[in-house]
Every structure is written in structure tokens, then in C-alpha cells.
Design a protein around this motif. Structure first.
Motif, PDB file in Angstrom:
ATOM      1  N   GLU A  28     -10.670   0.453  -4.818  1.00  0.00           N
ATOM      2  CA  GLU A  28     -11.100  -0.421  -5.917  1.00  0.00           C
ATOM      3  C   GLU A  28     -11.721   0.363  -7.070  1.00  0.00           C
ATOM      4  O   GLU A  28     -11.562  -0.003  -8.231  1.00  0.00           O
ATOM      5  CB  GLU A  28     -12.085  -1.491  -5.441  1.00  0.00           C
ATOM      6  CG  GLU A  28     -11.523  -2.517  -4.476  1.00  0.00           C
ATOM      7  CD  GLU A  28     -10.284  -3.239  -4.955  1.00  0.00           C
ATOM      8  OE1 GLU A  28     -10.014  -3.282  -6.167  1.00  0.00           O
ATOM      9  OE2 GLU A  28      -9.560  -3.760  -4.082  1.00  0.00           O
TER      10      GLU A  28
ATOM     11  N   HIS B 156      -4.914  -4.402   1.234  1.00  0.00           N
ATOM     12  CA  HIS B 156      -6.234  -5.048   1.281  1.00  0.00           C
ATOM     13  C   HIS B 156      -6.115  -6.478   1.813  1.00  0.00           C
ATOM     14  O   HIS B 156      -6.940  -6.921   2.607  1.00  0.00           O
ATOM     15  CB  HIS B 156      -6.880  -5.064  -0.113  1.00  0.00           C
ATOM     16  CG  HIS B 156      -7.139  -3.694  -0.657  1.00  0.00           C
ATOM     17  ND1 HIS B 156      -7.586  -3.462  -1.927  1.00  0.00           N
ATOM     18  CD2 HIS B 156      -7.027  -2.471  -0.082  1.00  0.00           C
ATOM     19  CE1 HIS B 156      -7.715  -2.164  -2.121  1.00  0.00           C
ATOM     20  NE2 HIS B 156      -7.379  -1.547  -1.016  1.00  0.00           N
TER      21      HIS B 156
ATOM     22  N   GLU C  52      -8.195 -10.578  -3.274  1.00  0.00           N
ATOM     23  CA  GLU C  52      -7.194  -9.518  -3.063  1.00  0.00           C
ATOM     24  C   GLU C  52      -5.783 -10.054  -3.291  1.00  0.00           C
ATOM     25  O   GLU C  52      -4.941  -9.363  -3.838  1.00  0.00           O
ATOM     26  CB  GLU C  52      -7.304  -8.928  -1.653  1.00  0.00           C
ATOM     27  CG  GLU C  52      -8.601  -8.190  -1.347  1.00  0.00           C
ATOM     28  CD  GLU C  52      -8.791  -6.908  -2.147  1.00  0.00           C
ATOM     29  OE1 GLU C  52      -7.891  -6.521  -2.910  1.00  0.00           O
ATOM     30  OE2 GLU C  52      -9.858  -6.289  -2.004  1.00  0.00           O
TER      31      GLU C  52
ATOM     32  N   GLU D  46      -3.141  -3.335  -2.949  1.00  0.00           N
ATOM     33  CA  GLU D  46      -3.619  -4.718  -2.827  1.00  0.00           C
ATOM     34  C   GLU D  46      -2.969  -5.420  -1.630  1.00  0.00           C
ATOM     35  O   GLU D  46      -3.625  -6.211  -0.951  1.00  0.00           O
ATOM     36  CB  GLU D  46      -3.367  -5.504  -4.119  1.00  0.00           C
ATOM     37  CG  GLU D  46      -3.945  -4.898  -5.396  1.00  0.00           C
ATOM     38  CD  GLU D  46      -5.457  -4.679  -5.373  1.00  0.00           C
ATOM     39  OE1 GLU D  46      -6.113  -4.971  -4.355  1.00  0.00           O
ATOM     40  OE2 GLU D  46      -5.985  -4.182  -6.390  1.00  0.00           O
TER      41      GLU D  46
ATOM     42  N   GLU E 117     -12.362  -7.233 -10.097  1.00  0.00           N
ATOM     43  CA  GLU E 117     -12.496  -6.041  -9.261  1.00  0.00           C
ATOM     44  C   GLU E 117     -13.842  -5.348  -9.484  1.00  0.00           C
ATOM     45  O   GLU E 117     -14.395  -4.756  -8.566  1.00  0.00           O
ATOM     46  CB  GLU E 117     -11.346  -5.066  -9.523  1.00  0.00           C
ATOM     47  CG  GLU E 117     -10.009  -5.710  -9.195  1.00  0.00           C
ATOM     48  CD  GLU E 117      -8.882  -4.709  -9.034  1.00  0.00           C
ATOM     49  OE1 GLU E 117      -8.617  -3.984 -10.006  1.00  0.00           O
ATOM     50  OE2 GLU E 117      -8.290  -4.655  -7.957  1.00  0.00           O
TER      51      GLU E 117
ATOM     52  N   HIS F  58      -9.046   1.393  -9.140  1.00  0.00           N
ATOM     53  CA  HIS F  58      -8.454   0.267  -9.876  1.00  0.00           C
ATOM     54  C   HIS F  58      -9.287  -0.101 -11.113  1.00  0.00           C
ATOM     55  O   HIS F  58      -8.737  -0.399 -12.165  1.00  0.00           O
ATOM     56  CB  HIS F  58      -8.339  -0.969  -8.965  1.00  0.00           C
ATOM     57  CG  HIS F  58      -7.537  -0.726  -7.722  1.00  0.00           C
ATOM     58  ND1 HIS F  58      -7.512  -1.590  -6.664  1.00  0.00           N
ATOM     59  CD2 HIS F  58      -6.739   0.317  -7.370  1.00  0.00           C
ATOM     60  CE1 HIS F  58      -6.719  -1.105  -5.722  1.00  0.00           C
ATOM     61  NE2 HIS F  58      -6.251   0.053  -6.129  1.00  0.00           N
TER      62      HIS F  58
HETATM   63 FE   LIG Z   1      -8.032  -4.750  -3.709  1.00  0.00          FE
END
Ligand SMILES: [Fe+2]
Ligand SMILES: [Fe+2]
Length: 366
Positions: free
Chosen positions: A225, A147, A114, A144, A194, A228
Motif C-alpha cells: 500500500e 489483498h 481492497e 489488489e 489507500e 500504491h
Molecule cells: Fe490493497
């Protein structure tokens, strides 16, 4: 945001801070054309789905040890011994200890990954040419940071065990940060790291059923995620299909193959066996060979492979490398654009069971 670090992360011998030198072109976009509607939709979605770590119930008393002992008491201990198939029969308390450490190792690597994502997306804000991608990457950078925050809090406040970054993961993160080509940052972070995290989170959530805080954390992070990973696919699809020369594509193939090796090595857990004071060579061989661990490693590629296929990167060279690693079994699963939500847990269980059935009887080198 306030929490007590009962168990601070171990500091590497090289020191608390590590510098990586990157030569990048920072790009202004004076046109602000905002053409890419798909990207803008992801940006809107990112903003709308923001959440705060303070919404989680941090008062929950987390005791993975107690959870494992409860499982063992109802016969799960034998099952774990059978599933793990250790090189020597482990007494109950050692099975629990191994599981506690493997769980802490995985979560620690999630944390470090992360942080890598935080740095990589900040870099993408600078390097990506179009404004809408900068908007989106800025929203991901915020995700992020959150996270990092929640995994760090969970590890240091709740868990009591943590690990430094695995050398293979560190090598890959360094490469991603150093690389001057913006698309390689995307490919390395959004598609490989990821994509792997998305599948690993799914497995982790399944194995930690019964611990509500990590369930809540993982579910929220997986939502982010999957957005992402979709960002990575949307950004690279056209570029790789239409705009790259054969020589440039070949460099990306090399990168994918090397990153795949590094990500697989990340999951061998030598650091765990060292910490436990066990025979590192013996147990690393076990981690390489035993069907459950091999299955787990395979599963973590279940999202990466269909995404590479969508990008046109499952080329003959990559296919050859992936065939050797038995990863082509995932090529016909849905990619992150076809299936933007995280993979349903029953699908993961099914794939793992299938792998175990095929491999328990006749283990092959992975
Ligand atoms: Fe993340
Ligand atoms: Fe992410």
C-alpha cells in the motif's frame, strides 16, 4: 489457492452483484516513450516485491476471543473499559464481544476497500495516458487481487464474523469507479482510500499484536500500500501543480472534502451496534464523541493530509474544512514520497497519545 469459507460474507439485500456505470476514455499510448523514471522504478519495485498468499502460515489457530480474554486476565479488561469509555460500564464478556465485532467490521471494510482498489486500478490501466503508468497500474491490480484474497480468506476461514460494505464506503467507491476523470480515480483511491487504509492498517496491527497471522498479512499489505500511495502522489503532483485550471482544481477540492466526510462516517460502526442488538443511536453518539474512537478516526488521516499538501490540494477551502475536523495537526508529517515506508508504529502511538491527552480532559465536537 484453496480454502474453506466457514463463514461466507453476508449478501446485501440488493443482491450479490452490483453494477456501476462508468463512461471512460480508454487510451492507447503508441509512443511508448517510457520517460518517467520514478514510475518505472515503482513498477520494478512492485514486481520485485511480489509475494504469494500461500507463503503465509494459514495453519495458525486464530482465536481473537482467547487473546482478548488473556489480555483481560492480566488487567487489560479494565484498561479497555477506561480507553473505550463506553456509555455504560460493560461486563468483561461484552467488552470482548464489542472488540471482536469492531475488529471483524474493520477487516471486512478493508476487504471491501481492497475490492474497490482492484476495480479502480484496472480502470486506471485503461484511462491513464502514459505507458509506464499503465505498467505500474497493472502490477498494482495484481497486488489488489492478492489483498482481496488474503482478507477474504482470513475473514471466512479464520474469523467467524464478517460484515457487508459500509454505505459510506460504498458511496465513495461508486463515485471513484463512476468518475470519467482519470485523475479523480487516483485522487479518490490512491490518495484518500489507500492513504486512510495505510494508517488504519498500522493501528490495526498495533491492536492485534499477539495474533501472528494478521500481523504477517498486515505487514505485507502495508508494504504494497505504501507503494500504491506513492504512485498516486507521483502521478498527480505535476498535474495539479502545473496543468489544472482554477475551476478544475475547485472540483478536486470539492471531491476531497466530500470524500473526507464519507471516510469519517465509514468508521462510526452503526452496523456493529445493530448486529449486537444495542441501542444504535446511543452507541453511534458514543463512537462520535469518545476520545479513543475520535483519536482513531483522526489517526486514519495522518497520511492523507501531508500527501494532499504535497499535491497542492491543502488549499484555503480544504484547510477550512480540515480545521473544523481538527485534521491540520498532520500537515507537517512526512508525505509518501519523503517517507515511502509505512509509518513506524511508535509514531502512531505517539500521535494517538497526544490526541488523547489533549481531548480526554476537554472533549470537543469532532
Ligand atoms: Fe490493497
Ligand atoms: Fe492498494
Amino acid at each position: 489457492m484453496k480454502y474453506t469459507q466457514h463463514n461466507p460474507l453476508p449478501i446485501p439485500e440488493s443482491g450479490a452483484h452490483a453494477k456501476v456505470r462508468a463512461t471512460i476514455d480508454t487510451v492507447f499510448d503508441w509512443e511508448y516513450a517510457l520517460r518517467e523514471q520514478g514510475m518505472l522504478a515503482l513498477y520494478e519495485k512492485g514486481k520485485a516485491q511480489n509475494w504469494n498468499a500461500t507463503e503465509l502460515d494459514w495453519d495458525v489457530d486464530v482465536s481473537i476471543e482467547r487473546m482478548m480474554a488473556d489480555r483481560a486476565a492480566v488487567g487489560g479488561g479494565n484498561l479497555m473499559n477506561q480507553l473505550l469509555n463506553p456509555p455504560k460500564e460493560l461486563p468483561q464478556d461484552e467488552v470482548i464481544r464489542l472488540n471482536l465485532h469492531m475488529n471483524a467490521f474493520m477487516l471486512s471494510q478493508f476487504l471491501h476497500g481492497e475490492q474497490g482498489a482492484l476495480l479502480a486500478t484496472a480502470k486506471i490501466v485503461q484511462t491513464v495516458p502514459d505507458e509506464e503508468s499503465k505498467f505500474y497500474a497493472a502490477s498494482q491490480t495484481m497486488d489488489e487481487a492478492r489483498h482481496v484474497e488474503v482478507y477474504h480468506r482470513y475473514l471466512t476461514e479464520k474469523l467467524g464474523i464478517s460484515y457487508g460494505v459500509n454505505p459510506s464506503l460504498q458511496t465513495l467507491l461508486d463515485q471513484i469507479i463512476e468518475d470519467s476523470r482519470w485523475d479523480v480515480t487516483f485522487l479518490g483511491m490512491q490518495i484518500m482510500v489507500e492513504g486512510l487504509a495505510l494508517a488504519a492498517f498500522g493501528m490495526q496491527r498495533m491492536m492485534m499484536a499477539g495474533e501472528p497471522l494478521i500481523q504477517d498479512i498486515t505487514t505485507r499489505i502495508m508494504q504494497d500500500e505504501s507503494r500504491h500511495v506513492a504512485f498516486g502522489v507521483v502521478s498527480l503532483e505535476k498535474l495539479y501543480a502545473e496543468e489544472m485550471s482554477a475551476a478544475e482544481l475547485r472540483e478536486r477540492e470539492d471531491f476531497v472534502i466530500e470524500a473526507t466526510h464519507l471516510l469519517r462516517e465509514r468508521l462510526l460502526m452503526e452496523q456493529v451496534f445493530e448486529r449486537l442488538g444495542w441501542d444504535v443511536k446511543l452507541w453511534t453518539e458514543w463512537a462520535q464523541e469518545t476520545p479513543f474512537m475520535r483519536g482513531f478516526r483522526q489517526m486514519t488521516f495522518s497520511k492523507i493530509v501531508p500527501n494532499l499538501k504535497r499535491l497542492g490540494l491543502l488549499t484555503p477551502r480544504v484547510r477550512e474544512a480540515y480545521a473544523k475536523m481538527d485534521l491540520l495537526r498532520f500537515e507537517n508529517l512526512k508525505d509518501s514520497v519523503e517517507e515511502p515506508e509505512p509509518q513506524p508504529p511508535q509514531e502512531l502511538v505517539q500521535l494517538l497519545m497526544q490526541f488523547l491527552q489533549e481531548n480526554v480532559a476537554t472533549p470537543a465536537a469532532s
